[in-house]
Design an enzyme around this catalytic site. Structure first.
Site, PDB file in Angstrom:
ATOM      1  N   TYR B 124       0.844  -1.186   0.000  1.00  0.00           N
ATOM      2  CA  TYR B 124       0.000   0.000   0.000  1.00  0.00           C
ATOM      3  C   TYR B 124       0.883   1.240   0.000  1.00  0.00           C
ATOM      4  CZ  TYR B 124      -3.478   3.439   0.798  1.00  0.00           C
ATOM      5  OH  TYR B 124      -4.268   4.533   0.622  1.00  0.00           O
ATOM      6  N   GLN B 186     -10.597   0.762   1.503  1.00  0.00           N
ATOM      7  CA  GLN B 186     -11.078  -0.143   0.449  1.00  0.00           C
ATOM      8  C   GLN B 186      -9.932  -0.928  -0.192  1.00  0.00           C
ATOM      9  OE1 GLN B 186     -11.506   3.143   0.614  1.00  0.00           O
ATOM     10  NE2 GLN B 186     -11.295   4.192  -1.350  1.00  0.00           N
ATOM     11  N   ASN B 209      -2.510   6.469   6.575  1.00  0.00           N
ATOM     12  CA  ASN B 209      -3.098   7.300   7.631  1.00  0.00           C
ATOM     13  C   ASN B 209      -3.822   6.416   8.657  1.00  0.00           C
ATOM     14  OD1 ASN B 209      -5.447   6.454   6.409  1.00  0.00           O
ATOM     15  ND2 ASN B 209      -5.802   8.390   5.343  1.00  0.00           N
ATOM     16  N   SER B 233       5.477   9.192  12.472  1.00  0.00           N
ATOM     17  CA  SER B 233       6.930   9.023  12.378  1.00  0.00           C
ATOM     18  C   SER B 233       7.653   9.754  13.506  1.00  0.00           C
ATOM     19  CB  SER B 233       7.392   9.539  11.014  1.00  0.00           C
ATOM     20  OG  SER B 233       8.704   9.127  10.752  1.00  0.00           O
ATOM     21  N   GLN B 255      12.343  15.612  10.279  1.00  0.00           N
ATOM     22  CA  GLN B 255      11.300  14.762  10.846  1.00  0.00           C
ATOM     23  C   GLN B 255      10.014  15.548  11.033  1.00  0.00           C
ATOM     24  OE1 GLN B 255      11.560  11.562  11.197  1.00  0.00           O
ATOM     25  NE2 GLN B 255       9.418  11.535  11.750  1.00  0.00           N
ATOM     26  N   HIS B 258       7.143  15.944   8.356  1.00  0.00           N
ATOM     27  CA  HIS B 258       6.282  14.832   7.933  1.00  0.00           C
ATOM     28  C   HIS B 258       4.817  15.111   8.216  1.00  0.00           C
ATOM     29  CE1 HIS B 258       8.522  11.613   6.194  1.00  0.00           C
ATOM     30  NE2 HIS B 258       9.436  11.633   7.136  1.00  0.00           N
ATOM     31  N   GLU B 322      11.739   5.334  16.569  1.00  0.00           N
ATOM     32  CA  GLU B 322      11.797   4.783  15.208  1.00  0.00           C
ATOM     33  C   GLU B 322      13.180   5.071  14.595  1.00  0.00           C
ATOM     34  OE1 GLU B 322       9.350   6.894  12.485  1.00  0.00           O
ATOM     35  OE2 GLU B 322       9.400   5.334  10.937  1.00  0.00           O
ATOM     36  N   HIS B 323      13.550   6.340  14.578  1.00  0.00           N
ATOM     37  CA  HIS B 323      14.871   6.739  14.088  1.00  0.00           C
ATOM     38  C   HIS B 323      15.673   7.297  15.255  1.00  0.00           C
ATOM     39  CE1 HIS B 323      12.081   7.475  10.625  1.00  0.00           C
ATOM     40  NE2 HIS B 323      13.009   6.797   9.978  1.00  0.00           N
ATOM     41  N   ASP B 356      16.389   7.293   4.678  1.00  0.00           N
ATOM     42  CA  ASP B 356      15.018   7.402   4.154  1.00  0.00           C
ATOM     43  C   ASP B 356      14.974   7.083   2.673  1.00  0.00           C
ATOM     44  OD1 ASP B 356      13.931   8.149   6.563  1.00  0.00           O
ATOM     45  OD2 ASP B 356      13.988  10.302   6.162  1.00  0.00           O
ATOM     46  N   GLU B 410       2.311 -35.937  29.219  1.00  0.00           N
ATOM     47  CA  GLU B 410       1.326 -34.949  28.771  1.00  0.00           C
ATOM     48  C   GLU B 410      -0.028 -35.609  28.489  1.00  0.00           C
ATOM     49  OE1 GLU B 410       2.673 -32.411  25.598  1.00  0.00           O
ATOM     50  OE2 GLU B 410       3.998 -31.278  26.928  1.00  0.00           O
ATOM     51  N   HIS B 415       0.506 -39.859  20.578  1.00  0.00           N
ATOM     52  CA  HIS B 415       1.816 -39.296  20.247  1.00  0.00           C
ATOM     53  C   HIS B 415       2.912 -40.297  20.590  1.00  0.00           C
ATOM     54  CE1 HIS B 415      -0.291 -35.525  19.803  1.00  0.00           C
ATOM     55  NE2 HIS B 415       0.819 -34.897  19.497  1.00  0.00           N
TER      56      HIS B 415
END
Lengths: 426, 426
Positions: B124, B186, B209, B233, B255, B258, B322-323, B356, B410, B415
């Site tokens: 995506y 969708q 998003n 981010s 940063q 963004h 994250e970074h 990046d 068990e 088994h």
């Protein structure tokens, strides 16, 4: 076993469909208990332990005394068996360690990744009729190998407030830090949110019933990682005329005894072989203590007769079995072609039981076709992959313009500027 | 930037808390669209594309002609830049390939694991103000390296029914099989269930998003794997007096641009350094085209002044950025001690922008503290780990009794029997 002969490819998806689980009904219960435990912590846990496990516990933490007692209860033979299984699991999982991949992608640009342990993990071990201590080994051994700092184990108490000795013994042996007598949804919620007594974990591992499955899915909504989604256990045996009828029947039954919803499939190019297996299954079934369960699973199970090895391979990949036993003359063909399976057992002396307990491979595996996208638990399941990079002046010079152009094309001027401001001085 | 001086450890959790997202409200919308698309397929997709993207599309599949046209539109310079980035991403991700770990855990017990490509994946790529074609490279390059057979890409069309040329160009270059003009919820639903036009995938990758984030979470309920949960981010810069004020300010702003919800943190042992950075940030901010966005993010961001390197390290691990940019005199200390981070940038010539776009590391990384349990996208994200085992007679003999003992303990007699029936004949 229902037998299907040479089904058309267009029918495969329908034939191989797993029984749908009705998780929607459970979801509201899980939601309710999660909210309650997020809000009321230990008090809510006590309440649900009383309701679901039928026992009032003042303290849900297993004591050193309880563990010491458990150690005395487990027989010397079983202790030796557990030790041997642990050794093999250690050996195999240690073989999955990766070496450093430090590389210069261009002169002056050094990149690498490192796997570092997840610091806090939670293991869920189901209670119920049998104490599944083997799962303790499968989860705690690799966790310890990579160096997870905190390993917490939750398992439901019986109505006397006790945990099976074998579970306590295995947990102690494998270095589990803390054991709690908490089961089901409340255990998963406790590890998700933390309470006054229980520290929140970062990732939850382990099998469970439908309630635990939905609770683990719910935990992911709160940012907690889980090992994988779960479903009823499965075995697909692929055999041709060269297979051993007795062995194949025993393997099918070893899967069938797990639960009446267990998925058992025999795929074969030989109609006569499949008929012999069916007779043998009925024969061996009579002697099983868990006959009632296995009988139901076998009644729901399938024998599929196909024409060629190629067709068999395609069908297996369409199904994506959790366990796959290869009992054919052409095993190498299938080993090379298998795309979707959790764990593969090759040849007549490799029953699934071997991997379930002691050969060294992990038995926490993707069911329900999840093997198309998910791995079984392995060493990496207990780590995160962190990337590192260090650029020299030369390195930055060589890709500076590339970064500037791409950042500009994405409309991110400040990204460009972080490079331009450096290039100006170089 | 709000400055916090020497906060007590007991306050860290609160200070470092990310703004909570209100995902509950979105969930019912996502649910509704998922049900609609599961039931009505392509027709429902058309409907939502008209509603959300403001365009009526007869066919949502991008044609060869459109791709050829896009190729003519992208400048030669940008094409070269994309090619260089692609080469480095290929080189780095290829370095993550693991070799066979075939091992005898005991004489006659051979176990190994193999990573096989996930056959069908979906990417995506968000639309919106900027065409994020760099993400196409980050996802399609490793997918192609491991050999994913089908790579589908969904991205929302603009109101004229078009996709940015850079996205189409990058997708073609990286071997994406099919591109659909479908966005948001969708798109995720289409890849989850499949429709008359779109084939269902096994795993979905890519940013988006809040709606996309919740839709991906919803997809997991239907057994679809996702790369990781997502959030805004983040960048944490760790600097001491040796840091370069201009560079650090530029990195923080890269940063901040963004989105207004971007998380920007400066952690430092030097109060004077932090004051200089704040002045410089305000100066550089004035010249940014995305000033309005960056200004909001900066206003919400934090400078935390700590006393020691040890304290800084602990704070970073508590946050799990994250970074992470290391701009100190003691970088090796931090490299060794970092437990929780997505990607680490070392030294003054390693801006986040480099990773990046073009250094070779992946930019799809865990936000929101998920680095405590999740890896950034890497080569293994596109494969599953399948285990194999083959026992000889000798191998089964040597662990047979162990399996029997454990299975019996068990309560799983079948088994045990799968081993006993073989041992009898050995």
């Amino acid at each position: 076993m229902k037998t299907i002969v040479n089904p058309a490819r267009s029918e495969w998806a329908n034939i191989l469909k797993r029984p749908t689980q009705t998780l929607q009904d459970i979801e509201s219960t899980v939601n309710e208990i999660f909210e309650d435990i997020a809000r009321h912590g230990d008090d809510a846990i006590k309440k649900y332990t009383a309701i679901f496990d039928g026992v009032q516990l003042e303290d849900c933490k297993v004591t050193e005394t309880e563990i010491a007692l458990a150690e005395q209860t487990v027989s010397k033979d079983l202790k030796q068996a557990i030790q041997q299984a642990k050794n093999n699991i250690e050996t195999f999982h240690a073989s999955q360690k990766t070496v450093s991949n430090k590389i210069e992608t261009m002169p002056g640009i050094v990149c690498w990744s490192e796997k570092r342990a997840i610091e806090r993990i939670g293991l869920y071990i189901p209670g119920g009729s049998a104490p599944l201590f083997s799962t303790v080994l499968m989860l705690a051994v690799p966790a310890k190998l990579v160096g997870c700092k905190s390993i917490v184990l939750c398992t439901p108490p019986n109505s006397k407030g006790q945990i099976a000795s074998e579970i306590l013994y295995a947990a102690k042996l494998c270095g589990v830090n803390t054991i709690y007598k908490i089961g089901g949804i409340q255990a998963i919620a406790a590890m998700t949110f933390g309470t006054q007594t229980i520290q929140k974990v970062y990732k939850i591992f382990g099998p469970g019933n439908q309630f635990v499955t939905v609770a683990k899915q719910m935990a992911t909504k709160f940012g907690i990682a889980i090992d994988m989604p779960a479903g009823p256990s499965e075995l697909l045996v692929l055999a041709d005329d060269s297979g051993n009828v007795e062995y194949v029947a025993a393997d099918l039954l070893s899967q069938a005894e797990h639960g009446s919803d267990s998925q058992v499939l025999l795929v074969t190019t030989s109609k006569s072989f499949s008929e012999n297996v069916q007779v043998e299954v009925q024969k061996q079934l009579q002697e099983l203590p868990r006959k009632a369960i296995a009988e139901k699973a076998i009644a729901n199970s399938l024998t599929i007769i196909v024409k060629t090895n190629q067709e068999a391979l395609d069908l297996i990949n369409e199904y994506g079995p959790e366990h796959l036993i290869l009992a054919t003359q052409d095993n190498p063909y299938f080993i090379a072609g298998i795309q979707n399976a959790g764990s593969v057992f090759i040849g007549k002396y490799s029953p699934e039981s071997a991997g379930d307990y002691a050969s060294g491979t992990n038995h926490t595996l993707p069911t329900n076709g999840y093997s198309k996208a998910f791995s079984g638990v392995n060493l990496d399941s207990f780590t995160k992959n962190i990337t590192f990079q260090e650029l020299t002046r030369e390195g930055l010079k060589s890709i500076g313009q590339t970064v500037e152009l791409m950042a500009e094309a994405e409309g991110l001027q400040a990204h460009k500027n972080a490079v331009s401001i450096r290039l100006k001085e170089l």
